[in-house]
Design an enzyme around this catalytic site. Structure first.
Site, PDB file in Angstrom:
ATOM      1  N   ASP A  99     -14.257   0.154   2.302  1.00 52.04           N
ATOM      2  CA  ASP A  99     -14.941   0.936   1.262  1.00 52.04           C
ATOM      3  C   ASP A  99     -16.193   1.627   1.800  1.00 52.04           C
ATOM      4  OD1 ASP A  99     -15.997  -1.593   1.586  1.00 52.04           O
ATOM      5  OD2 ASP A  99     -16.526  -1.895  -0.498  1.00 52.04           O
ATOM      6  N   ILE A 100     -17.009   0.873   2.570  1.00 51.27           N
ATOM      7  CA  ILE A 100     -18.275   1.463   3.015  1.00 51.27           C
ATOM      8  C   ILE A 100     -18.633   0.965   4.409  1.00 51.27           C
ATOM      9  CG2 ILE A 100     -19.668  -0.317   1.842  1.00 51.27           C
ATOM     10  CD1 ILE A 100     -21.732   1.944   1.240  1.00 51.27           C
ATOM     11  N   ASP A 102     -21.983   0.578   6.653  1.00 47.74           N
ATOM     12  CA  ASP A 102     -23.445   0.596   6.460  1.00 47.74           C
ATOM     13  C   ASP A 102     -24.101   0.368   7.825  1.00 47.74           C
ATOM     14  OD1 ASP A 102     -25.983   0.401   5.458  1.00 47.74           O
ATOM     15  OD2 ASP A 102     -25.636  -1.312   4.167  1.00 47.74           O
TER      16      ASP A 102
HETATM   17  C1  PRP Z   1     -19.524  -4.753   2.489  1.00 48.88           C
HETATM   18  C2  PRP Z   1     -18.519  -3.641   2.728  1.00 48.88           C
HETATM   19  C3  PRP Z   1     -18.236  -3.758   4.191  1.00 48.88           C
HETATM   20  C4  PRP Z   1     -19.565  -4.198   4.749  1.00 48.88           C
HETATM   21  C5  PRP Z   1     -20.252  -3.001   5.321  1.00 48.88           C
HETATM   22  O1  PRP Z   1     -18.826  -5.941   2.363  1.00 48.88           O
HETATM   23  O2  PRP Z   1     -17.332  -3.825   1.957  1.00 48.88           O
HETATM   24  O3  PRP Z   1     -17.254  -4.718   4.490  1.00 48.88           O
HETATM   25  O4  PRP Z   1     -20.321  -4.754   3.669  1.00 48.88           O
HETATM   26  O5  PRP Z   1     -21.471  -3.370   5.853  1.00 48.88           O
HETATM   27  P1  PRP Z   1     -21.889  -3.219   7.377  1.00 48.88           P
HETATM   28  O6  PRP Z   1     -21.424  -1.864   7.876  1.00 48.88           O
HETATM   29  O7  PRP Z   1     -23.387  -3.308   7.282  1.00 48.88           O
HETATM   30  O8  PRP Z   1     -21.292  -4.358   8.147  1.00 48.88           O
HETATM   31  P2  PRP Z   1     -19.407  -7.292   1.794  1.00 48.88           P
HETATM   32  O9  PRP Z   1     -19.596  -8.251   2.914  1.00 48.88           O
HETATM   33  O10 PRP Z   1     -20.568  -7.004   0.885  1.00 48.88           O
HETATM   34  O11 PRP Z   1     -18.176  -7.865   0.983  1.00 48.88           O
HETATM   35  P3  PRP Z   1     -17.330  -7.213  -0.211  1.00 48.88           P
HETATM   36  O12 PRP Z   1     -16.402  -6.199   0.412  1.00 48.88           O
HETATM   37  O13 PRP Z   1     -16.610  -8.372  -0.775  1.00 48.88           O
HETATM   38  O14 PRP Z   1     -18.306  -6.574  -1.182  1.00 48.88           O
END
Ligand code: PRP
Length: 179
Positions: A99-100, A102
């Site tokens: 999804d994202i 970061d």
């Molecule tokens: C979020 C997102 C990615 C990750 C991105 O997941 O879905 O997997 O963080 O961050 P980064 O580029 O800083 O590593 P999260 O661990 O919050 O879990 P989720 O998908 O269950 O919300």
């Protein structure tokens, strides 16, 4: 408790249009093959479901769940998978769907991990590329939207597990004294 307001960033129509475009691009690029799309749980669920249903090529799908964000995932050279793929990816074309992105740490570590298993190729498809906090360079092959900053929720993205179910994407802002 602090209050928050949500400001619309991407409407469901904007999202669905862009997802169809990405699916078309992937379908063209992988014509004649049967790639394995691997979604990174949990945030990816809606993007993944919409993306794969717009593809016009045969695919297989599977999921990975990385251990929760924070301790252990950012400092060590490896990432703990609390759910791994169940399909053998050796010799296959793999597309990681997220999804994202970061900081980039989750994706770069998952990509490294999958590449060690001998796939034919590994590419990355993300809905949102957010650059504000990038710590490691990750090559994104398919990207829905670029944003510079802001805390965003909806369409799978959460804040303390809230807001994931929303069909649109919003920027979450802390309420100021005048709100
Ligand atoms: C979020 C997102 C990615 C990750 C991105 O997941 O879905 O997997 O963080 O961050 P980064 O580029 O800083 O590593 P999260 O661990 O919050 O879990 P989720 O998908 O269950 O919300």
């Amino acid at each position: 408790m602090k209050g928050y307001t949500k400001e619309l960033l991407l409407s469901r129509e904007d999202i669905q249009k862009r997802v169809r475009e990405l699916a078309l691009e992937i379908s063209r690029d992988y014509q004649g093959t049967e790639p394995i799309l691997i979604g990174i749980l949990n945030g990816v669920i809606f993007f993944f479901a919409d993306l794969v249903r717009n593809l016009t090529i045969p695919i297989k799908l599977d999921f990975i769940r990385a251990a929760s964000y924070g301790a252990g995932t950012t400092s060590s050279g490896t990432i703990r998978l609390s759910k791994d793929v169940e399909i053998d990816i050796r010799g296959e074309h793999v597309i990681i769907v997220e999804d994202i992105v970061d900081t980039g740490l989750t994706l770069s570590k998952i990509k490294d991990n999958l590449e060690k298993r001998g796939p034919e190729s590994v590419k990355i498809c993300v809905l949102i590329d957010k650059r504000e906090r990038r710590e490691t360079q990750v090559n994104i092959d398919y990207c829905g939207f670029h944003i510079e900053e802001g805390f965003i929720v909806g369409y799978g993205l959460d804040f303390n597990e809230q807001y994931r179910h929303l069909a649109d994407i919003f920027v979450l802002r802390e309420k100021g004294p005048s709100d």
